[in-house]
Design a protein around this motif. Structure first.
Motif, PDB file in Angstrom:
ATOM      1  N   PHE A  32       1.749   4.107  -1.808  1.00 18.55           N
ATOM      2  CA  PHE A  32       1.112   3.921  -0.502  1.00 18.55           C
ATOM      3  C   PHE A  32       1.795   2.808   0.292  1.00 18.55           C
ATOM      4  O   PHE A  32       2.098   2.968   1.483  1.00 18.55           O
ATOM      5  CB  PHE A  32      -0.373   3.595  -0.680  1.00 18.55           C
ATOM      6  N   LEU A  33       2.067   1.676  -0.369  1.00 18.72           N
ATOM      7  CA  LEU A  33       2.685   0.542   0.317  1.00 18.72           C
ATOM      8  C   LEU A  33       4.107   0.868   0.767  1.00 18.72           C
ATOM      9  O   LEU A  33       4.525   0.478   1.864  1.00 18.72           O
ATOM     10  CB  LEU A  33       2.690  -0.677  -0.608  1.00 18.72           C
ATOM     11  N   GLU A  34       4.856   1.585  -0.060  1.00 25.13           N
ATOM     12  CA  GLU A  34       6.217   1.962   0.316  1.00 25.13           C
ATOM     13  C   GLU A  34       6.206   2.904   1.521  1.00 25.13           C
ATOM     14  O   GLU A  34       7.046   2.806   2.418  1.00 25.13           O
ATOM     15  CB  GLU A  34       6.920   2.605  -0.876  1.00 25.13           C
ATOM     16  N   LYS A  35       5.244   3.824   1.549  1.00 26.02           N
ATOM     17  CA  LYS A  35       5.120   4.747   2.674  1.00 26.02           C
ATOM     18  C   LYS A  35       4.736   3.989   3.947  1.00 26.02           C
ATOM     19  O   LYS A  35       5.281   4.257   5.032  1.00 26.02           O
ATOM     20  CB  LYS A  35       4.066   5.807   2.353  1.00 26.02           C
ATOM     21  N   LEU A  36       3.814   3.034   3.814  1.00 31.87           N
ATOM     22  CA  LEU A  36       3.401   2.230   4.960  1.00 31.87           C
ATOM     23  C   LEU A  36       4.564   1.388   5.477  1.00 31.87           C
ATOM     24  O   LEU A  36       4.773   1.268   6.694  1.00 31.87           O
ATOM     25  CB  LEU A  36       2.232   1.322   4.561  1.00 31.87           C
ATOM     26  N   SER A  37       5.339   0.815   4.558  1.00 26.97           N
ATOM     27  CA  SER A  37       6.495   0.008   4.945  1.00 26.97           C
ATOM     28  C   SER A  37       7.513   0.838   5.721  1.00 26.97           C
ATOM     29  O   SER A  37       8.034   0.409   6.761  1.00 26.97           O
ATOM     30  CB  SER A  37       7.149  -0.596   3.700  1.00 26.97           C
ATOM     31  N   ALA A  38       7.792   2.035   5.221  1.00 25.13           N
ATOM     32  CA  ALA A  38       8.753   2.904   5.898  1.00 25.13           C
ATOM     33  C   ALA A  38       8.276   3.289   7.294  1.00 25.13           C
ATOM     34  O   ALA A  38       9.059   3.342   8.253  1.00 25.13           O
ATOM     35  CB  ALA A  38       8.993   4.154   5.051  1.00 25.13           C
ATOM     36  N   SER A  39       6.969   3.538   7.413  1.00 26.58           N
ATOM     37  CA  SER A  39       6.398   3.913   8.706  1.00 26.58           C
ATOM     38  C   SER A  39       6.507   2.764   9.709  1.00 26.58           C
ATOM     39  O   SER A  39       6.867   2.974  10.877  1.00 26.58           O
ATOM     40  CB  SER A  39       4.933   4.318   8.517  1.00 26.58           C
ATOM     41  N   GLY A  42       9.676   0.018  14.369  1.00 22.01           N
ATOM     42  CA  GLY A  42      10.324  -1.188  14.871  1.00 22.01           C
ATOM     43  C   GLY A  42       9.750  -2.493  14.366  1.00 22.01           C
ATOM     44  O   GLY A  42      10.204  -3.571  14.772  1.00 22.01           O
ATOM     45  N   TYR A  43       8.759  -2.435  13.469  1.00 25.84           N
ATOM     46  CA  TYR A  43       8.163  -3.668  12.936  1.00 25.84           C
ATOM     47  C   TYR A  43       8.894  -4.064  11.647  1.00 25.84           C
ATOM     48  O   TYR A  43       8.368  -3.981  10.538  1.00 25.84           O
ATOM     49  CB  TYR A  43       6.679  -3.467  12.667  1.00 25.84           C
ATOM     50  N   ASP A  44      10.135  -4.509  11.806  1.00 24.76           N
ATOM     51  CA  ASP A  44      11.002  -4.758  10.650  1.00 24.76           C
ATOM     52  C   ASP A  44      10.470  -5.867   9.740  1.00 24.76           C
ATOM     53  O   ASP A  44      10.487  -5.742   8.511  1.00 24.76           O
ATOM     54  CB  ASP A  44      12.409  -5.136  11.127  1.00 24.76           C
ATOM     55  N   SER A  73       9.237  -5.386   5.913  1.00 22.40           N
ATOM     56  CA  SER A  73       9.890  -6.090   4.806  1.00 22.40           C
ATOM     57  C   SER A  73       8.861  -6.802   3.922  1.00 22.40           C
ATOM     58  O   SER A  73       8.979  -6.796   2.693  1.00 22.40           O
ATOM     59  CB  SER A  73      10.896  -7.097   5.361  1.00 22.40           C
ATOM     60  N   LEU A  74       7.858  -7.406   4.550  1.00 20.58           N
ATOM     61  CA  LEU A  74       6.812  -8.103   3.792  1.00 20.58           C
ATOM     62  C   LEU A  74       6.022  -7.131   2.923  1.00 20.58           C
ATOM     63  O   LEU A  74       5.735  -7.413   1.754  1.00 20.58           O
ATOM     64  CB  LEU A  74       5.872  -8.839   4.753  1.00 20.58           C
ATOM     65  N   ILE A  75       5.671  -5.980   3.496  1.00 21.86           N
ATOM     66  CA  ILE A  75       4.901  -4.983   2.744  1.00 21.86           C
ATOM     67  C   ILE A  75       5.730  -4.436   1.586  1.00 21.86           C
ATOM     68  O   ILE A  75       5.228  -4.240   0.476  1.00 21.86           O
ATOM     69  CB  ILE A  75       4.439  -3.848   3.675  1.00 21.86           C
ATOM     70  N   LYS A  76       7.014  -4.221   1.825  1.00 17.68           N
ATOM     71  CA  LYS A  76       7.884  -3.717   0.765  1.00 17.68           C
ATOM     72  C   LYS A  76       7.998  -4.730  -0.363  1.00 17.68           C
ATOM     73  O   LYS A  76       7.984  -4.376  -1.547  1.00 17.68           O
ATOM     74  CB  LYS A  76       9.272  -3.394   1.317  1.00 17.68           C
ATOM     75  N   SER A  77       8.118  -6.004  -0.016  1.00 12.13           N
ATOM     76  CA  SER A  77       8.194  -7.066  -1.027  1.00 12.13           C
ATOM     77  C   SER A  77       6.912  -7.119  -1.846  1.00 12.13           C
ATOM     78  O   SER A  77       6.942  -7.312  -3.069  1.00 12.13           O
ATOM     79  CB  SER A  77       8.443  -8.418  -0.355  1.00 12.13           C
ATOM     80  N   TYR A  78       5.773  -6.928  -1.166  1.00 13.55           N
ATOM     81  CA  TYR A  78       4.489  -6.926  -1.864  1.00 13.55           C
ATOM     82  C   TYR A  78       4.428  -5.760  -2.844  1.00 13.55           C
ATOM     83  O   TYR A  78       3.941  -5.904  -3.975  1.00 13.55           O
ATOM     84  CB  TYR A  78       3.357  -6.838  -0.844  1.00 13.55           C
ATOM     85  N   ALA A  79       4.919  -4.602  -2.414  1.00 10.44           N
ATOM     86  CA  ALA A  79       4.918  -3.419  -3.282  1.00 10.44           C
ATOM     87  C   ALA A  79       5.781  -3.634  -4.513  1.00 10.44           C
ATOM     88  O   ALA A  79       5.473  -3.137  -5.606  1.00 10.44           O
ATOM     89  CB  ALA A  79       5.415  -2.202  -2.508  1.00 10.44           C
ATOM     90  N   GLU A  80       6.868  -4.367  -4.347  1.00 12.63           N
ATOM     91  CA  GLU A  80       7.762  -4.640  -5.476  1.00 12.63           C
ATOM     92  C   GLU A  80       7.163  -5.666  -6.427  1.00 12.63           C
ATOM     93  O   GLU A  80       7.651  -5.823  -7.548  1.00 12.63           O
ATOM     94  CB  GLU A  80       9.109  -5.135  -4.943  1.00 12.63           C
TER      95      GLU A  80
END
Length: 280
Positions: free
Chosen positions: A41-48, A53-55, A59-66
């Motif tokens: 879910f977090l990876e999908k949200l990060s990609a969206s 344009g909310y880079d 990036s923060l959401i992707k880091s949290y997912a990791e």
């Protein structure tokens, strides 16, 4: 002459023993391991968000997912079982916990699939059980019996992030308010907080606030657990005091012990019930 030589050997042995017990041996990195569904879910949200344009937010959401990380400290239950005390927000949403000790000799000891035993939503505390056979831990950190006074020297220990990785930090400061009442952080009816100036950065959450005590393991006692930092104030950091942590730990261990004692009885009753239901 012989007595003098013997006393010198005794002093050397004592110093050697003290040197082997370092505070970082009791303070690990605490890493939450999230459910696969949560990560997806977090990876999908990060990609969206990145596509919109909310880079930075992506990036923060992707880091949290990791997987983020915090700190914690070792205590021993009355039966000698080792546990890690940390903050609830460090392990929130985790399926299991990875506990990592970074030793002074640059070696690393890692325990995976550690389970969360209990959490306290009001005080932002969590208790994590290390796997059976972990260690051996001959001792855990000891709690201080009394709250420190204003001006007392204190030390913060933990693993704040340096770049994207945890980095050991052992900082010194003073108690600036021994009975800070901050309703936004903790209900004053439950406990006041310890405000101090020892270094705190993101990643220190869950690490101990310490006072020197030569009689305690590694030479320090826990007077609190570092949980918050005021960014609009200089060196205004807040720790939950030892008394509140001890109440949480004692209650959690009592419940865990009771549950384990009841487990064989409950299992037997379930088998009897299943047998009776199948028979009919």
């Amino acid at each position: 002459m012989r007595i003098k030589r013997l006393s010198g050997i005794l002093v050397f042995l004592c110093l050697a023993f003290i040197a082997t017990a370092q505070i970082r041996d009791f303070v690990p990195v605490v890493r939450p391991v999230y459910h696969a569904e949560t990560v997806a879910f977090l990876e999908k949200l990060s990609a969206s968000m990145k596509a919109d344009g909310y880079d930075e937010a992506a990036s923060l959401i992707k880091s949290y997912a990791e997987g983020g990380f915090g700190s914690g400290f070792v205590i021993l239950a009355p039966d000698g079982s080792p546990y890690i005390v940390t903050n609830r927000h460090v392990v929130s949403q985790a399926a299991s916990i990875t506990v990592e000790f970074q030793k002074a000799d640059e070696s690393t000891v890692t325990y995976r699939n550690c389970q969360i035993v209990a959490v306290d939503e009001d005080l932002d505390l969590a208790l994590v059980a290390l796997p059976k056979g972990a260690g051996p831990f001959k001792s855990g950190l000891a709690f201080a019996a009394e709250r420190p006074e204003d001006g007392a020297e204190v030390w913060s220990a933990g693993y704040p992030g340096l770049g994207s990785e945890p980095s050991w930090q052992f900082g010194k400061g003073n108690v600036t308010n021994a009975i800070a009442k901050i309703p936004e952080l903790a209900d004053p009816a439950i406990t006041s907080l310890i405000q101090h100036s020892a270094q705190i950065d993101p990643g220190n959450s869950g690490g101990p606030l310490l006072m020197a005590d030569k009689s305690a393991p590694a030479g320090y006692r826990v007077i609190g657990i570092n949980t918050w930092k005021a960014y609009d104030r200089q060196a205004a950091n807040f720790a939950i005091p030892a008394a509140a942590i001890m109440r949480f730990v004692d209650s959690s261990l009592a419940k865990a012990t009771g549950a384990m004692a009841q487990s064989p009885i409950l299992e037997g009753r379930c088998k009897d019930f299943i047998g009776a239901a199948v028979g009919k």
